[in-house]
Design a protein around this motif. Sequence first.
Motif, PDB file in Angstrom:
ATOM      1  N   ASP A  33     -25.928 -37.943   1.910  1.00  0.00           N
ATOM      2  CA  ASP A  33     -25.239 -38.705   2.914  1.00  0.00           C
ATOM      3  C   ASP A  33     -26.161 -39.766   3.668  1.00  0.00           C
ATOM      4  O   ASP A  33     -27.261 -39.059   3.884  1.00  0.00           O
ATOM      5  N   GLN A  61     -27.010 -46.239  -2.884  1.00  0.00           N
ATOM      6  CA  GLN A  61     -27.733 -47.549  -3.617  1.00  0.00           C
ATOM      7  C   GLN A  61     -29.040 -47.271  -4.030  1.00  0.00           C
ATOM      8  O   GLN A  61     -29.596 -47.866  -4.638  1.00  0.00           O
ATOM      9  N   THR A  85     -15.736 -47.492   5.427  1.00  0.00           N
ATOM     10  CA  THR A  85     -14.464 -47.295   5.458  1.00  0.00           C
ATOM     11  C   THR A  85     -13.531 -48.031   6.387  1.00  0.00           C
ATOM     12  O   THR A  85     -12.272 -47.732   6.247  1.00  0.00           O
ATOM     13  N   TYR A 149     -12.399 -54.537   3.105  1.00  0.00           N
ATOM     14  CA  TYR A 149     -12.779 -53.121   2.695  1.00  0.00           C
ATOM     15  C   TYR A 149     -11.943 -52.926   1.319  1.00  0.00           C
ATOM     16  O   TYR A 149     -12.444 -52.121   0.394  1.00  0.00           O
ATOM     17  N   LYS A 153     -13.351 -51.458  -2.524  1.00  0.00           N
ATOM     18  CA  LYS A 153     -13.104 -50.397  -3.104  1.00  0.00           C
ATOM     19  C   LYS A 153     -12.472 -50.714  -4.224  1.00  0.00           C
ATOM     20  O   LYS A 153     -12.681 -50.100  -5.349  1.00  0.00           O
TER      21      LYS A 153
HETATM   22  N1  LIG Z   1      -9.789 -42.132   5.773  1.00  0.00           N
HETATM   23  C1  LIG Z   1      -8.701 -42.182   4.864  1.00  0.00           C
HETATM   24  O1  LIG Z   1      -7.577 -42.369   5.189  1.00  0.00           O
HETATM   25  C2  LIG Z   1      -8.934 -42.711   3.389  1.00  0.00           C
HETATM   26  C3  LIG Z   1      -7.925 -42.695   2.700  1.00  0.00           C
HETATM   27  C4  LIG Z   1      -7.812 -42.971   1.231  1.00  0.00           C
HETATM   28  C5  LIG Z   1      -9.258 -43.232   0.580  1.00  0.00           C
HETATM   29  N2  LIG Z   1     -10.560 -42.953   1.726  1.00  0.00           N
HETATM   30  C6  LIG Z   1     -11.572 -42.929   1.024  1.00  0.00           C
HETATM   31  O2  LIG Z   1     -12.105 -41.777   1.205  1.00  0.00           O
HETATM   32  C7  LIG Z   1     -13.564 -41.735   1.327  1.00  0.00           C
HETATM   33  C8  LIG Z   1     -13.949 -41.127   2.606  1.00  0.00           C
HETATM   34  O3  LIG Z   1     -13.439 -41.621   3.968  1.00  0.00           O
HETATM   35  P1  LIG Z   1     -13.452 -41.273   5.078  1.00  0.00           P
HETATM   36  O4  LIG Z   1     -12.632 -41.460   5.746  1.00  0.00           O
HETATM   37  O5  LIG Z   1     -14.109 -39.555   5.039  1.00  0.00           O
HETATM   38  O6  LIG Z   1     -14.952 -42.409   5.487  1.00  0.00           O
HETATM   39  P2  LIG Z   1     -15.974 -41.855   6.667  1.00  0.00           P
HETATM   40  O7  LIG Z   1     -16.295 -43.238   7.142  1.00  0.00           O
HETATM   41  O8  LIG Z   1     -15.363 -40.925   7.672  1.00  0.00           O
HETATM   42  O9  LIG Z   1     -17.129 -41.182   6.029  1.00  0.00           O
HETATM   43  C9  LIG Z   1     -18.077 -42.104   5.212  1.00  0.00           C
HETATM   44  C10 LIG Z   1     -19.284 -41.315   4.985  1.00  0.00           C
HETATM   45  O10 LIG Z   1     -20.030 -42.044   3.904  1.00  0.00           O
HETATM   46  C11 LIG Z   1     -21.470 -42.124   4.438  1.00  0.00           C
HETATM   47  N3  LIG Z   1     -21.825 -43.245   3.807  1.00  0.00           N
HETATM   48  C12 LIG Z   1     -21.716 -44.561   4.057  1.00  0.00           C
HETATM   49  N4  LIG Z   1     -22.396 -45.512   3.429  1.00  0.00           N
HETATM   50  C13 LIG Z   1     -23.126 -44.543   2.639  1.00  0.00           C
HETATM   51  C14 LIG Z   1     -24.120 -44.954   1.428  1.00  0.00           C
HETATM   52  N5  LIG Z   1     -24.506 -46.071   1.292  1.00  0.00           N
HETATM   53  N6  LIG Z   1     -24.728 -43.847   0.995  1.00  0.00           N
HETATM   54  C15 LIG Z   1     -24.421 -42.561   1.258  1.00  0.00           C
HETATM   55  N7  LIG Z   1     -23.633 -42.388   2.383  1.00  0.00           N
HETATM   56  C16 LIG Z   1     -22.956 -43.178   2.742  1.00  0.00           C
HETATM   57  C17 LIG Z   1     -21.326 -42.167   5.800  1.00  0.00           C
HETATM   58  O11 LIG Z   1     -22.312 -41.809   6.433  1.00  0.00           O
HETATM   59  C18 LIG Z   1     -20.188 -41.203   6.226  1.00  0.00           C
HETATM   60  O12 LIG Z   1     -20.506 -39.729   6.330  1.00  0.00           O
HETATM   61  C19 LIG Z   1     -14.020 -43.370   1.221  1.00  0.00           C
HETATM   62  O13 LIG Z   1     -14.276 -43.383  -0.063  1.00  0.00           O
HETATM   63  C20 LIG Z   1     -12.750 -44.035   1.416  1.00  0.00           C
HETATM   64  O14 LIG Z   1     -12.450 -45.188   1.114  1.00  0.00           O
HETATM   65  C21 LIG Z   1     -10.358 -42.896   2.863  1.00  0.00           C
END
Ligand SMILES: NC(=O)c1ccc[n+]([C@@H]2O[C@H](COP(=O)([O-])OP(=O)(O)OC[C@H]3O[C@@H](n4cnc5c(N)ncnc54)[C@H](O)[C@@H]3O)[C@@H](O)[C@H]2O)c1
Length: 342
Positions: A33, A61, A85, A149, A153
Motif C-alpha cells: 500500500d 505504478q 476511490t 473515478y 475504474k
Molecule cells: N468503497 C466502496 O464502496 C467500493 C465499492 C466498490 C468497489 N470499490 C473498490 O474497492 C477498492 C477499495 O476501495 P476502498 O473503499 O477500500 O478505498 P480506500 O480509498 O479506502 O483505500 C484505497 C487504498 O489504496 C491505497 N492506494 C491508493 N493509491 C495507491 C497506489 N498508487 N499504490 C498502492 N496503494 C494505493 C490507499 O493508500 C488506500 O489504502 C477500490 O478499488 C474501489 O474502487 C469500492
Amino acid sequence: MRILVTGGAGFIGSHFARMMCERADVERVVVFDALTYAGNLNSILDLEDSPKFKFCLGRIQDEVAVHEVLGSEKVSHMVNFAAETHNDRSLLDVGSFIQTNVFGVHILFEATRKFGLQRMLHVSTDEVYGSTLSGTFTEQSPLEPNTPYSASKAGGDLQCRGHFVAFETPVVVTRGGNNYGPYQYPEKLIPFFATRLLEGKKVPVYGDGSQVREWIHVLDHCEGIFVALQKGTDGEIYNIGDHNERQNMHVVKVLLEETQRDNSFVKHIEDPRKGAHDARYSMTTDKIEALGWHPSRNFETELLSTVNWYRNNPEWWKKIQAKPDYSDFVQRFYGASLGADL
Ligand SMILES: NC(=O)c1ccc[n+]([C@@H]2O[C@H](COP(=O)([O-])OP(=O)(O)OC[C@H]3O[C@@H](n4cnc5c(N)ncnc54)[C@H](O)[C@@H]3O)[C@@H](O)[C@H]2O)c1
C-alpha cells in the motif's frame, strides 16, 4: 495461498487482509500500500500480531517495487484494492485517478503475467455501468461511467479483458456495490455524515437526496471477493451486491435517528456535478451466487452497528480529521455551500 493485497491499508482491503489472516488455507498475507491520504496503518494494527502478515510500502505504478514484493514473497494470488476511490475528489484532480486506476492496474497485470501468478483479482465497482432509473445491470451491460473515478475504474476493468483475451492472463474482475462498515475513511457518505452528526454538525445532502445506492456490508463484499478468487473462472466478471437499494435521504434519516438529531441537521446543497448525478445503481448477482456466495448481513442492523463503531472509536477518525488532507478537502468541497455550518 500466498496473497498480495494491494491497497490493504484502505477500507475494504483492510477487512479483506484480516479475513485472509484468519483463514487456515492462506499461508501468507502481504499488504502492499502507498499509504495515500486514504491508507491507514491504524486500520490494520491488529494484523501485526499474525505471523503470516507483512506490510510493504509501495505504489502499484512502481514496477520495480511490485516485482520485488511478488518475487521475494513468492506470491501465488493477488487481489487489487489499490485505487483512488472518491468520486468527489475525482472532480478536483483527474490525473491521480488515471495514474493509479489505469496505469497502476496495467503494471499489476503485466506483473501477474511475468511472475506466473495463479490468479489476479481486480476489485471494481458497479459505478462503471453508470446509472439506471428502472433496470438492473448484468455483467454484460455496457460500461457508461459518469465520473472521472468510475471512468478510470472502467479503464482497469477493460485491461483485464484485454489481458485475458490476448495473453490468457488468469484475471477475474469483481464489481461491488456501495460498501459500508467500520474503518471507512470519513469523507464517504455514511462515515462522513455519521461522524459529523456525532459531533453535532450539519450534513450536506446533494439536491433532494433521492439518489438510490445499492449498499453491501464490507464483510459480505470481502467474502464474495474470496469466493470469486477461489472459484471464479478466468476472464470473467462477477457483480457482488446485496440488493439493498436505498435513497440517500433514507440513509440520512436512519443516521439522524441513531445520533438523536432532527431534520435541522440536514442542509440540502447544490450538486457540484455539472451533468446529472447518477440517479440509481442496481445489479444482478446470479453469477456470483451460482458459485455459492450469498450475503448474510442485514442492512438496517449493520448500519446501526456501523454508527456505533464510529461512536465507540473516535480516536480512529479524529486522527484523520486532524490531518490537512481531510480538512482541506472538506473546506474545498463543502466550504462555499456549508458556510458557517462547516
Ligand atoms: N468503497 C466502496 O464502496 C467500493 C465499492 C466498490 C468497489 N470499490 C473498490 O474497492 C477498492 C477499495 O476501495 P476502498 O473503499 O477500500 O478505498 P480506500 O480509498 O479506502 O483505500 C484505497 C487504498 O489504496 C491505497 N492506494 C491508493 N493509491 C495507491 C497506489 N498508487 N499504490 C498502492 N496503494 C494505493 C490507499 O493508500 C488506500 O489504502 C477500490 O478499488 C474501489 O474502487 C469500492
